[in-house]
Design an enzyme around this catalytic site. Structure first.
Site, short mmCIF file in Angstrom:
data_model
loop_
_atom_site.label_atom_id
_atom_site.label_comp_id
_atom_site.label_asym_id
_atom_site.label_seq_id
_atom_site.Cartn_x
_atom_site.Cartn_y
_atom_site.Cartn_z
N GLU A 1 -13.87 37.46 66.75
CA GLU A 1 -13.11 38.85 67.43
C GLU A 1 -11.60 38.28 67.78
O GLU A 1 -10.96 38.70 68.80
CB GLU A 1 -13.57 39.06 68.92
CG GLU A 1 -14.76 39.85 68.82
CD GLU A 1 -14.84 41.12 67.69
OE1 GLU A 1 -13.64 41.78 67.51
OE2 GLU A 1 -15.94 41.35 67.28
C1 LIG Z 1 -20.76 33.27 63.81
C2 LIG Z 1 -19.54 34.24 63.50
C3 LIG Z 1 -19.85 35.56 63.71
C4 LIG Z 1 -18.72 36.42 63.27
N1 LIG Z 1 -19.12 37.82 63.42
C5 LIG Z 1 -18.14 38.76 62.79
C6 LIG Z 1 -18.36 39.95 62.59
O1 LIG Z 1 -19.58 40.65 62.87
N2 LIG Z 1 -17.47 40.73 62.02
C7 LIG Z 1 -16.24 40.22 61.45
O2 LIG Z 1 -15.68 41.07 60.41
N3 LIG Z 1 -16.19 39.00 61.32
C8 LIG Z 1 -16.87 37.94 62.09
N4 LIG Z 1 -16.60 36.93 62.12
C9 LIG Z 1 -15.21 36.40 61.69
C10 LIG Z 1 -14.41 35.88 62.83
O3 LIG Z 1 -14.06 37.02 63.41
C11 LIG Z 1 -13.34 34.88 62.02
O4 LIG Z 1 -14.06 33.80 61.86
C12 LIG Z 1 -12.32 34.60 62.91
O5 LIG Z 1 -11.29 35.84 63.27
C13 LIG Z 1 -11.02 33.64 62.43
O6 LIG Z 1 -10.80 34.01 61.00
P1 LIG Z 1 -11.14 32.55 60.08
O7 LIG Z 1 -12.54 31.91 60.28
O8 LIG Z 1 -10.77 33.07 58.73
O9 LIG Z 1 -10.17 31.60 60.56
P2 LIG Z 1 -8.26 31.61 59.92
O10 LIG Z 1 -8.08 32.93 60.22
O11 LIG Z 1 -8.45 30.70 58.69
O12 LIG Z 1 -7.94 30.42 60.93
C14 LIG Z 1 -8.00 29.08 61.05
C15 LIG Z 1 -6.84 28.49 62.08
O13 LIG Z 1 -5.84 29.10 61.99
C16 LIG Z 1 -5.37 29.71 63.09
N5 LIG Z 1 -4.52 30.73 63.10
C17 LIG Z 1 -4.56 31.58 62.00
N6 LIG Z 1 -3.56 32.65 61.95
C18 LIG Z 1 -2.88 32.27 62.97
C19 LIG Z 1 -1.56 32.81 63.58
N7 LIG Z 1 -1.02 33.81 62.99
N8 LIG Z 1 -0.93 32.20 64.76
C20 LIG Z 1 -1.61 31.15 65.35
N9 LIG Z 1 -2.75 30.61 64.67
C21 LIG Z 1 -3.33 31.06 63.56
C22 LIG Z 1 -6.40 30.07 63.86
O14 LIG Z 1 -6.36 30.36 65.36
C23 LIG Z 1 -7.62 28.91 63.70
O15 LIG Z 1 -7.46 28.07 64.71
C24 LIG Z 1 -17.42 35.76 62.62
C25 LIG Z 1 -17.38 34.56 62.55
C26 LIG Z 1 -18.36 33.62 63.17
C27 LIG Z 1 -18.16 32.28 62.99
#
Ligand SMILES: Cc1cc2nc3c(=O)[nH]c(=O)nc-3n(C[C@H](O)[C@H](O)[C@H](O)COP(=O)(O)OP(=O)(O)OC[C@H]3O[C@@H](n4cnc5c(N)ncnc54)[C@H](O)[C@@H]3O)c2cc1C
Length: 595
Positions: free
Chosen positions: A440
């Protein structure tokens, strides 16, 4: 260790800090039958259900997670039956409108109920939590026909919802969503694409799953302005409302995870066999705007997950600290005593307790602002509360979830070596809590939101309103003669000054020194959580002093915990302000190749 819902603490916050009596008097809630006596009755029922039915599934869910075979997801034994009971008892509909089969009660009451189900089992509660978010998005933006078609069966718990945003290349940055939606000419669309990490994207607990999916139409502009929202049911729905043909959306795998293992996290493939039928929610290209409604609901709910798992970890730690005998009392004892006698163990337990109480109070206060935003008769009150709620959502999400990891980690520490051993269950809370700062929107995304949309965009107007409210509480503290109130006043004044200083710095430098300001965004979020949490604790102290004679033991705990928060946790605010104001340069000092 069985979970015992802290109903008395919840009611204290609802009545004394969140203004339950005002909330239930708003005409739409009063019409739905809400009153101050209904709240304890509902909370007691919720406590019974979650203690007896859901909480016993928490540990089995960790040991026997959801599994995937031949496209079918089987949840932990007992989950399906528990969800049937959850639905039959009407828990999914607490907050939703009566015309769709819900109970139309305030978010404040629903929040307490949701805290309990999350404490009982985060994995289980995720299913109704995401369904809630999907219902809210449909009620906000979908046509009356789509609402009629989908919402009643979701509120009754026959069908559940999912939120399909994330794709392999689009996580924090949803402008990179690539899933496609091709219009069919009959009002429907064919959806194609891959969504990953979809919580309860596939499972065996309901007859249908209603996916809310972000995708792009053929002529959509690039970026966030070209994303639309679609409702894509797992099974198409016949004209008479019955479940029909299988839609072209399929689960291809589920993830193996660090925690919340019982909740299936699915990879969903849309349109591999000709296209999944979807229906546009609202207007084309406004999907992200609608999804923000769902995300705001879900972000608040994830903040509550933080409070909930921290409460459970705290209860377990207290029990262990009372049972485990080790070392003599510092004041002298004939033999070894329970570790709860050691001041450092008390420090850990008080830290856990104070964080939980402050975070709960802040979240319930925010829930009451949401209720005022939606139901207060006076438009000015609605507008003012909308701004407060929206300001607080990233804090409730970001602060409470970061806090929950700290609290669950302390829970492991209180257990000593046994905390590291799975059988005690302390480790499960720690592992489960770890996701909360990620999904989220990570804490960084919440912190960016707090700086950019919530503080800079209105020139610090809401930040100033809230600071002013704290100043009013300070006046009340100053009017109290007690040493406790004086001690809290001293720290709250320093904390508020730190918040004001941070806001002033952010406003002046956001445009000219953007990277330095955003380097401090996490610290600003944490500072805000501490100061607003400390403010709620101070209000709790004032209420407890007023009510003390009616229940001296209970109110003593409120006063002592508020003072502990002020003297032991709130002082971090000043250091955080220093880091915000002075730390941006060094954070950004190294060139990329120097890492
Ligand atoms: C168990 C689980 C359940 C989930 N459930 C859902 C679901 O039901 N529906 C759904 O759509 N998604 C879901 N997700 C996805 C989840 O919302 C994303 O994993 C999350 O938003 C982070 O995206 P990412 O994993 O691509 O990380 P990235 O976006 O690749 O982030 C990696 C790192 O970079 C940092 N970062 C990225 N952009 C910025 C910025 N602009 N400023 C500062 N720091 C930044 C982040 O804070 C993080 O530390 C789920 C994930 C998991 C693991």
């Amino acid at each position: 260790m069985p979970y015992v819902a802290p109903v008395k603490d919840m009611l204290f916050v609802m009545n004394e800090l969140a203004g339950l009596s005002d909330v239930v008097a708003y005409p739409s809630y009063a019409k739905a039958g809400a009153d101050v006596d209904l709240a304890p009755a509902i909370l007691e029922e919720s406590a019974k259900f979650n203690q007896d039915v859901v909480a016993p599934l928490n540990w089995p869910g960790d040991q026997q997670p959801s599994s995937f075979k031949d496209g079918v997801v089987t949840t932990t034994p007992g989950f399906k039956e528990a969800f049937e009971q959850f639905a039959a008892a009407g828990w999914q509909g607490v907050i939703h409108p009566a015309e769709f089969g819900g109970q139309g009660l305030p978010k404040l009451i629903a929040t307490a109920c949701f805290e309990m189900v999350h404490s009982a089992s985060l994995s289980f509660a995720l299913c109704p939590m995401l369904t809630d978010g999907a219902i809210e998005a449909l009620l906000t933006a979908a046509s009356p026909e789509l609402q009629e078609q989908f919402v009643p069966s979701m509120i009754s718990g026959e069908w559940t919802g999912s939120m399909c945003l994330t794709e392999p290349q689009a996580g924090s940055d949803l402008s990179m969503v690539r899933s496609k939606a091709a219009p069919e000419g009959d009002g429907s669309y064919k959806i194609f694409g891959t969504k990953i990490y979809i919580t309860y994207g596939e499972h065996d607990m309901a007859k249908n799953i209603i996916h809310l999916v972000l995708a792009r139409t053929p002529d959509a502009p690039e970026g966030v302005k070209g994303i639309s929202l679609f409702v894509v049911p797992k099974f198409l729905v016949n004209a008479d409302g019955s479940v029909g043909e299988r839609n072209d959306v399929h689960c291809v795998s589920i993830e193996h995870k660090l925690g919340i293992k019982a909740s299936p996290t699915a990879v969903l493939q849309f349109g591999d066999h000709g296209g999944a039928t979807g229906y546009l929610v609202g207007e084309e290209n406004r999907g992200l705007e609608y999804m923000f409604v769902m995300m705001n609901a879900a972000r608040f709910a994830v903040g509550m997950q933080g409070v909930a798992v921290a409460e459970r970890a705290y209860q377990k730690a207290v029990q262990y600290a009372k049972d485990r005998v080790q070392s003599r009392d510092l004041a002298g004892s004939p033999g070894p005593v329970a570790i709860i006698h050691q001041p450092d163990v008390k420090r850990m337990l008080m830290t856990m307790r104070a964080y939980v109480e402050a975070s709960r109070a802040l979240a319930y206060y925010a829930a009451a602002a949401y209720d005022a935003q939606h139901a207060a008769p006076d438009e000015a009150v609605r507008t003012a509360n909308q701004a407060i709620y929206e300001f607080l959502v990233p804090i409730v999400k970001g602060f409470s979830t970061e806090m929950s990891i700290e609290v669950a980690s302390l829970g492991v520490q209180v257990h000593g070596g046994m905390g590291f051993i799975e059988e005690t269950g302390a480790a499960q809370h720690y592992r489960d809590a770890r996701i909360l700062t990620i999904y989220e929107g990570t804490t960084a995304i919440q912190a960016n939101d707090l700086v950019g949309r919530k503080t800079v965009r209105d020139g610090g107007a809401i930040a100033k309103v809230l600071s002013q409210k704290i100043a009013e509480t300070e006046k009340e503290l100053a009017a109290s003669a007690s040493a406790d109130a004086k001690a809290v006043l001293k720290q709250l004044t320093v904390g508020r000054a730190a918040f004001d200083e941070a806001v002033a710095y952010i406003l002046v430098h956001a445009k000219t020194d953007t990277k330095a300001v955003y380097a401090g965004s996490f610290a600003y979020l944490r500072l805000s959580g501490l100061v607003f949490g400390g403010w709620q604790m101070a209000r709790g102290l004032l209420a407890a002093e007023r009510l003390r004679d009616s229940d001296p033991t209970f109110y003593k705990t409120k006063i002592a915990t508020a003072r502990f928060f002020a003297e032991n946790l709130l002082p971090q605010a000043k250091a955080l302000a220093t880091s915000i104001i002075e730390g941006g340069y060094s954070t950004n000092a190294l060139e990329l190749e120097q890492f």
